[in-house]
Design an enzyme around this catalytic site. Structure first.
Site, short mmCIF file in Angstrom:
data_model
loop_
_atom_site.label_atom_id
_atom_site.label_comp_id
_atom_site.label_asym_id
_atom_site.label_seq_id
_atom_site.Cartn_x
_atom_site.Cartn_y
_atom_site.Cartn_z
N TYR A 1 -24.37 18.89 6.33
CA TYR A 1 -23.97 17.87 7.30
C TYR A 1 -22.74 18.36 8.06
O TYR A 1 -21.86 18.98 7.50
CB TYR A 1 -23.64 16.58 6.55
CG TYR A 1 -23.15 15.46 7.42
CD1 TYR A 1 -24.02 14.54 7.99
CD2 TYR A 1 -21.78 15.32 7.69
CE1 TYR A 1 -23.56 13.53 8.80
CE2 TYR A 1 -21.31 14.31 8.50
CZ TYR A 1 -22.21 13.41 9.04
OH TYR A 1 -21.73 12.40 9.84
N HIS B 1 -4.32 -3.05 -1.16
CA HIS B 1 -4.90 -4.31 -1.62
C HIS B 1 -5.87 -4.80 -0.56
O HIS B 1 -5.90 -5.99 -0.24
CB HIS B 1 -3.82 -5.35 -1.89
CG HIS B 1 -2.98 -5.07 -3.09
ND1 HIS B 1 -2.13 -5.99 -3.65
CD2 HIS B 1 -2.87 -3.95 -3.87
CE1 HIS B 1 -1.51 -5.45 -4.70
NE2 HIS B 1 -1.94 -4.22 -4.85
N HIS C 1 -6.70 -6.19 -9.70
CA HIS C 1 -5.63 -5.54 -8.93
C HIS C 1 -6.18 -5.07 -7.58
O HIS C 1 -6.23 -5.86 -6.65
CB HIS C 1 -5.02 -4.42 -9.77
CG HIS C 1 -3.81 -3.81 -9.15
ND1 HIS C 1 -3.07 -2.83 -9.75
CD2 HIS C 1 -3.23 -4.02 -7.94
CE1 HIS C 1 -2.08 -2.49 -8.95
NE2 HIS C 1 -2.15 -3.19 -7.85
N SER D 1 7.74 4.47 -4.20
CA SER D 1 6.82 3.36 -4.46
C SER D 1 6.76 3.07 -5.97
O SER D 1 6.74 4.00 -6.79
CB SER D 1 5.44 3.76 -3.95
OG SER D 1 4.47 2.94 -4.55
N SER E 1 9.60 2.61 -1.75
CA SER E 1 9.21 1.26 -2.20
C SER E 1 9.64 0.18 -1.22
O SER E 1 10.80 0.16 -0.79
CB SER E 1 9.85 1.00 -3.57
OG SER E 1 9.50 -0.26 -4.03
N GLY E 2 8.70 -0.71 -0.88
CA GLY E 2 9.02 -1.93 -0.14
C GLY E 2 9.62 -1.75 1.24
O GLY E 2 10.34 -2.63 1.71
N HIS F 1 -3.26 3.83 -2.46
CA HIS F 1 -3.46 2.52 -3.09
C HIS F 1 -3.27 1.45 -2.03
O HIS F 1 -2.33 1.52 -1.23
CB HIS F 1 -2.46 2.31 -4.23
CG HIS F 1 -2.48 0.94 -4.80
ND1 HIS F 1 -3.64 0.36 -5.26
CD2 HIS F 1 -1.51 0.02 -4.99
CE1 HIS F 1 -3.36 -0.86 -5.70
NE2 HIS F 1 -2.07 -1.10 -5.54
N ASP G 1 -23.04 8.37 1.29
CA ASP G 1 -22.48 9.51 2.01
C ASP G 1 -21.13 9.95 1.42
O ASP G 1 -20.72 11.10 1.59
CB ASP G 1 -22.26 9.16 3.49
CG ASP G 1 -23.55 9.31 4.31
OD1 ASP G 1 -24.45 10.04 3.87
OD2 ASP G 1 -23.63 8.69 5.38
N ASP H 1 4.29 2.24 -7.55
CA ASP H 1 3.02 2.75 -8.08
C ASP H 1 3.05 4.26 -8.32
O ASP H 1 2.03 4.83 -8.70
CB ASP H 1 1.88 2.43 -7.10
CG ASP H 1 1.65 0.93 -6.98
OD1 ASP H 1 1.54 0.27 -8.03
OD2 ASP H 1 1.59 0.42 -5.85
N GLY I 1 0.84 -1.20 0.00
CA GLY I 1 0.00 0.00 0.00
C GLY I 1 0.86 1.24 0.00
O GLY I 1 2.06 1.18 0.34
N ASN I 2 0.30 2.35 -0.40
CA ASN I 2 1.07 3.59 -0.40
C ASN I 2 0.14 4.79 -0.42
O ASN I 2 -0.96 4.74 -0.96
CB ASN I 2 2.03 3.63 -1.59
CG ASN I 2 1.43 3.05 -2.85
OD1 ASN I 2 0.54 3.64 -3.45
ND2 ASN I 2 1.87 1.86 -3.25
ZN LIG Z 1 -1.07 -2.81 -6.07
#
Ligand SMILES: [Zn+2]
Length: 232
Positions: free
Chosen positions: A228, A96, A170, A73, A44-45, A94, A119, A75, A27-28
């Site tokens: 709201y 998963h 994905h 990352s 990254s990683g 992003h 909402d 992505d 994720g990022n």
């Molecule tokens: Zn991904």
């Protein structure tokens, strides 16, 4: 340079494990400083428990690294295409996360079955087409971003009204005014993906929320006459 931005992006990234949206490093979060034209993103990683604000990487919108010891990352090009196409957004996420990714893998838009969805998302959360072999070969992550933009343009979807999607086979990408809001929307996508799955399990014939109800719920929070919450 941009220490505040790096700190914000670090903190927004740390919300992903806190909300149970990620496993390992999948994720990022990024955020853009529109004035400077610079984007801050997770390296990254890197394990979340080892990451520090100093590890956050700064790039320009062409993907040139401006500051940071680590690689950004993988992505990143997807995030950059979203920032270029959607000038009103300030943060991208992003993950998963399990239920949203399951809808992505099933290749289905997530329909609006209730007000939790309405909402935050005006209409279905789109499932974006697969890339072709050529698109993946040519520039996978950049073309992922372009495929999202293509669908929003083609179907005339307002990215401010539908602040996220799932990419086929994905997973989800979400966005918002800043990194924090993009994380918030990532949590919402996961929750409504779970609820939609359970809804169909209870009643496969369940209908979508009536349009007038979707209109009421979305517009009272996000429309021009929103009322709201506090101070609107
Ligand atoms: Zn991904």
């Amino acid at each position: 340079m941009l220490e505040e931005l790096k700190k914000r992006v670090y903190e927004a990234n740390m919300l992903l494990p806190k909300y149970g949206l990620i496993t390992f490093t999948w994720g990022n979060v990024s955020e853009i400083d529109r004035e400077a034209g610079l984007v801050a993103i997770k390296p990254s990683g890197v394990d979340y428990d080892k990451m520090t604000p100093e590890d956050i990487v700064i790039l320009d919108l062409d993907g040139n690294k401006i500051e940071g010891r680590m690689n950004p990352s993988t992505d990143t090009p997807t995030h950059l295409e979203l920032y270029k196409a959607f000038p009103e957004i300030g943060g991208v996420v992003h993950t998963h996360s399990t239920f949203a990714t399951s809808w992505a893998q099933a290749g289905k838009d997530i329909p609006c079955y209730g007000t939790t969805h309405a909402d935050y998302f005006y209409g279905s959360i789109p499932c974006i087409r697969n890339l072709t072999a050529e698109e993946i070969e040519e520039a996978y992550e950049k073309n992922t971003g372009l495929s999202i933009v293509e669908r929003y343009m083609k179907d005339n979807i307002n990215p401010a009204y539908v602040p996220g999607c799932v990419c086929k086979n994905h997973g989800p990408f979400t966005w918002g005014e800043n990194g924090n809001e993009a994380v918030h929307n990532a949590v919402v996508v996961e929750e409504v993906a779970k609820m939609a799955f359970l809804t169909l399990g209870i009643n496969p014939e369940a209908g979508m929320t009536p349009q007038y109800m979707q209109d009421k719920h979305f517009m009272r929070k996000h429309g021009p006459n929103a009322y709201y919450g506090q101070g609107k």
